[in-house]
Design a protein around this motif. Sequence first.
Motif, PDB file in Angstrom:
ATOM      1  N   HIS A  80       8.901   7.027   2.015  1.00 46.42           N
ATOM      2  CA  HIS A  80       8.241   6.737   0.737  1.00 46.42           C
ATOM      3  C   HIS A  80       8.812   5.457   0.123  1.00 46.42           C
ATOM      4  O   HIS A  80       8.067   4.637  -0.412  1.00 46.42           O
ATOM      5  CB  HIS A  80       8.390   7.922  -0.231  1.00 46.42           C
ATOM      6  CG  HIS A  80       7.578   7.747  -1.471  1.00 46.42           C
ATOM      7  ND1 HIS A  80       8.101   7.182  -2.617  1.00 46.42           N
ATOM      8  CD2 HIS A  80       6.279   8.014  -1.738  1.00 46.42           C
ATOM      9  CE1 HIS A  80       7.150   7.135  -3.542  1.00 46.42           C
ATOM     10  NE2 HIS A  80       6.039   7.633  -3.036  1.00 46.42           N
ATOM     11  N   ILE A  81      10.123   5.271   0.210  1.00 47.24           N
ATOM     12  CA  ILE A  81      10.754   4.050  -0.303  1.00 47.24           C
ATOM     13  C   ILE A  81      10.229   2.845   0.451  1.00 47.24           C
ATOM     14  O   ILE A  81       9.891   1.813  -0.149  1.00 47.24           O
ATOM     15  CB  ILE A  81      12.304   4.153  -0.219  1.00 47.24           C
ATOM     16  CG1 ILE A  81      12.810   5.203  -1.238  1.00 47.24           C
ATOM     17  CG2 ILE A  81      12.960   2.798  -0.458  1.00 47.24           C
ATOM     18  CD1 ILE A  81      14.273   5.601  -1.051  1.00 47.24           C
ATOM     19  N   LYS A  82      10.144   2.943   1.797  1.00 49.04           N
ATOM     20  CA  LYS A  82       9.598   1.843   2.614  1.00 49.04           C
ATOM     21  C   LYS A  82       8.190   1.490   2.159  1.00 49.04           C
ATOM     22  O   LYS A  82       7.844   0.323   2.001  1.00 49.04           O
ATOM     23  CB  LYS A  82       9.537   2.247   4.092  1.00 49.04           C
ATOM     24  CG  LYS A  82      10.795   1.994   4.864  1.00 49.04           C
ATOM     25  CD  LYS A  82      10.478   2.140   6.354  1.00 49.04           C
ATOM     26  CE  LYS A  82      11.456   3.070   7.015  1.00 49.04           C
ATOM     27  NZ  LYS A  82      11.101   3.449   8.368  1.00 49.04           N
ATOM     28  N   LEU A  83       7.369   2.529   1.959  1.00 41.02           N
ATOM     29  CA  LEU A  83       5.981   2.335   1.536  1.00 41.02           C
ATOM     30  C   LEU A  83       5.943   1.646   0.175  1.00 41.02           C
ATOM     31  O   LEU A  83       5.204   0.686  -0.037  1.00 41.02           O
ATOM     32  CB  LEU A  83       5.249   3.678   1.490  1.00 41.02           C
ATOM     33  CG  LEU A  83       3.827   3.660   0.933  1.00 41.02           C
ATOM     34  CD1 LEU A  83       2.922   2.790   1.789  1.00 41.02           C
ATOM     35  CD2 LEU A  83       3.277   5.073   0.833  1.00 41.02           C
ATOM     36  N   MET A 139       2.686   4.486  12.123  1.00 39.92           N
ATOM     37  CA  MET A 139       3.057   4.219  10.737  1.00 39.92           C
ATOM     38  C   MET A 139       1.903   4.512   9.790  1.00 39.92           C
ATOM     39  O   MET A 139       2.098   5.021   8.710  1.00 39.92           O
ATOM     40  CB  MET A 139       3.534   2.764  10.628  1.00 39.92           C
ATOM     41  CG  MET A 139       3.985   2.379   9.239  1.00 39.92           C
ATOM     42  SD  MET A 139       5.434   3.328   8.714  1.00 39.92           S
ATOM     43  CE  MET A 139       5.470   2.942   6.992  1.00 39.92           C
ATOM     44  N   ASP A 140       0.672   4.174  10.215  1.00 45.11           N
ATOM     45  CA  ASP A 140      -0.489   4.408   9.353  1.00 45.11           C
ATOM     46  C   ASP A 140      -0.626   5.871   8.971  1.00 45.11           C
ATOM     47  O   ASP A 140      -1.005   6.191   7.858  1.00 45.11           O
ATOM     48  CB  ASP A 140      -1.779   3.948  10.049  1.00 45.11           C
ATOM     49  CG  ASP A 140      -1.816   2.431  10.189  1.00 45.11           C
ATOM     50  OD1 ASP A 140      -1.082   1.751   9.450  1.00 45.11           O
ATOM     51  OD2 ASP A 140      -2.569   1.947  11.044  1.00 45.11           O
ATOM     52  N   GLN A 141      -0.285   6.768   9.914  1.00 45.68           N
ATOM     53  CA  GLN A 141      -0.359   8.198   9.635  1.00 45.68           C
ATOM     54  C   GLN A 141       0.571   8.549   8.471  1.00 45.68           C
ATOM     55  O   GLN A 141       0.196   9.308   7.579  1.00 45.68           O
ATOM     56  CB  GLN A 141       0.018   9.001  10.882  1.00 45.68           C
ATOM     57  CG  GLN A 141       0.016  10.506  10.637  1.00 45.68           C
ATOM     58  CD  GLN A 141       0.781  11.308  11.672  1.00 45.68           C
ATOM     59  OE1 GLN A 141       1.668  10.798  12.337  1.00 45.68           O
ATOM     60  NE2 GLN A 141       0.432  12.566  11.796  1.00 45.68           N
ATOM     61  N   ILE A 142       1.764   7.983   8.461  1.00 49.03           N
ATOM     62  CA  ILE A 142       2.736   8.271   7.405  1.00 49.03           C
ATOM     63  C   ILE A 142       2.240   7.747   6.060  1.00 49.03           C
ATOM     64  O   ILE A 142       2.319   8.444   5.049  1.00 49.03           O
ATOM     65  CB  ILE A 142       4.129   7.713   7.777  1.00 49.03           C
ATOM     66  CG1 ILE A 142       4.712   8.564   8.914  1.00 49.03           C
ATOM     67  CG2 ILE A 142       5.058   7.691   6.573  1.00 49.03           C
ATOM     68  CD1 ILE A 142       6.003   8.070   9.496  1.00 49.03           C
ATOM     69  N   SER A 193       6.847  -1.963   0.438  1.00 44.72           N
ATOM     70  CA  SER A 193       5.826  -2.771   1.122  1.00 44.72           C
ATOM     71  C   SER A 193       4.631  -3.059   0.200  1.00 44.72           C
ATOM     72  O   SER A 193       3.863  -3.958   0.458  1.00 44.72           O
ATOM     73  CB  SER A 193       5.331  -2.052   2.378  1.00 44.72           C
ATOM     74  OG  SER A 193       4.485  -0.979   2.044  1.00 44.72           O
ATOM     75  N   GLN A 194       4.523  -2.301  -0.873  1.00 46.98           N
ATOM     76  CA  GLN A 194       3.383  -2.473  -1.783  1.00 46.98           C
ATOM     77  C   GLN A 194       3.724  -3.374  -2.977  1.00 46.98           C
ATOM     78  O   GLN A 194       2.920  -3.561  -3.861  1.00 46.98           O
ATOM     79  CB  GLN A 194       2.876  -1.118  -2.265  1.00 46.98           C
ATOM     80  CG  GLN A 194       2.244  -0.320  -1.149  1.00 46.98           C
ATOM     81  CD  GLN A 194       1.812   1.062  -1.583  1.00 46.98           C
ATOM     82  OE1 GLN A 194       2.310   1.624  -2.551  1.00 46.98           O
ATOM     83  NE2 GLN A 194       0.883   1.624  -0.847  1.00 46.98           N
ATOM     84  N   ARG A 195       4.936  -3.910  -3.004  1.00 48.23           N
ATOM     85  CA  ARG A 195       5.355  -4.773  -4.123  1.00 48.23           C
ATOM     86  C   ARG A 195       4.817  -6.159  -3.965  1.00 48.23           C
ATOM     87  O   ARG A 195       4.634  -6.666  -2.916  1.00 48.23           O
ATOM     88  CB  ARG A 195       6.875  -4.813  -4.204  1.00 48.23           C
ATOM     89  CG  ARG A 195       7.403  -3.523  -4.734  1.00 48.23           C
ATOM     90  CD  ARG A 195       8.827  -3.654  -5.168  1.00 48.23           C
ATOM     91  NE  ARG A 195       9.234  -2.376  -5.712  1.00 48.23           N
ATOM     92  CZ  ARG A 195      10.446  -1.884  -5.621  1.00 48.23           C
ATOM     93  NH1 ARG A 195      11.385  -2.575  -5.047  1.00 48.23           N
ATOM     94  NH2 ARG A 195      10.747  -0.726  -6.122  1.00 48.23           N
TER      95      ARG A 195
END
Length: 134
Positions: free
Chosen positions: A126-129, A1-4, A132-134
């Motif tokens: 991108h949506i997942k990312l 996941m970190d790579q993405i 997760s940053q909210r």
Amino acid sequence: MDQIVDILTHYKNVAVVGISSNPEKDSYRVAKYLMEHGFRVIPVNPNLSSWEGLKAYPSVSAIEDKVEIVDVFRKPEAVLEVVDDALKVSPKVIWMQEGVVNEEARQLAEKHGINVVMDKCMMKEHIKLANSQR
């Protein structure tokens, strides 16, 4: 996941291979989403001269600008040819969309030091990312 996460936060120039002019197609919707979220979309489709006002290219190697991500919307058996062509512009990432898996293409890209993401949707990741940053 970190790579993405790394890919989505550091690279912004995306060649979308197999982009469609049909708004119903995934390649159109994903490219439009990426464009609306700060990515520079470079359309690649030999059958289009432009997409959403952007110049379309017949192949990745025909692109004059820097290509960081090659986002592939093609049948799995066509990916090896795309990777072979993309090697000429040395992208950082080959991204094969959901349902697109080609081990030979992955191995070729990795042999040339290119990161590979397979069978994942760039928009969904991108949506997942973003969530997760909210």
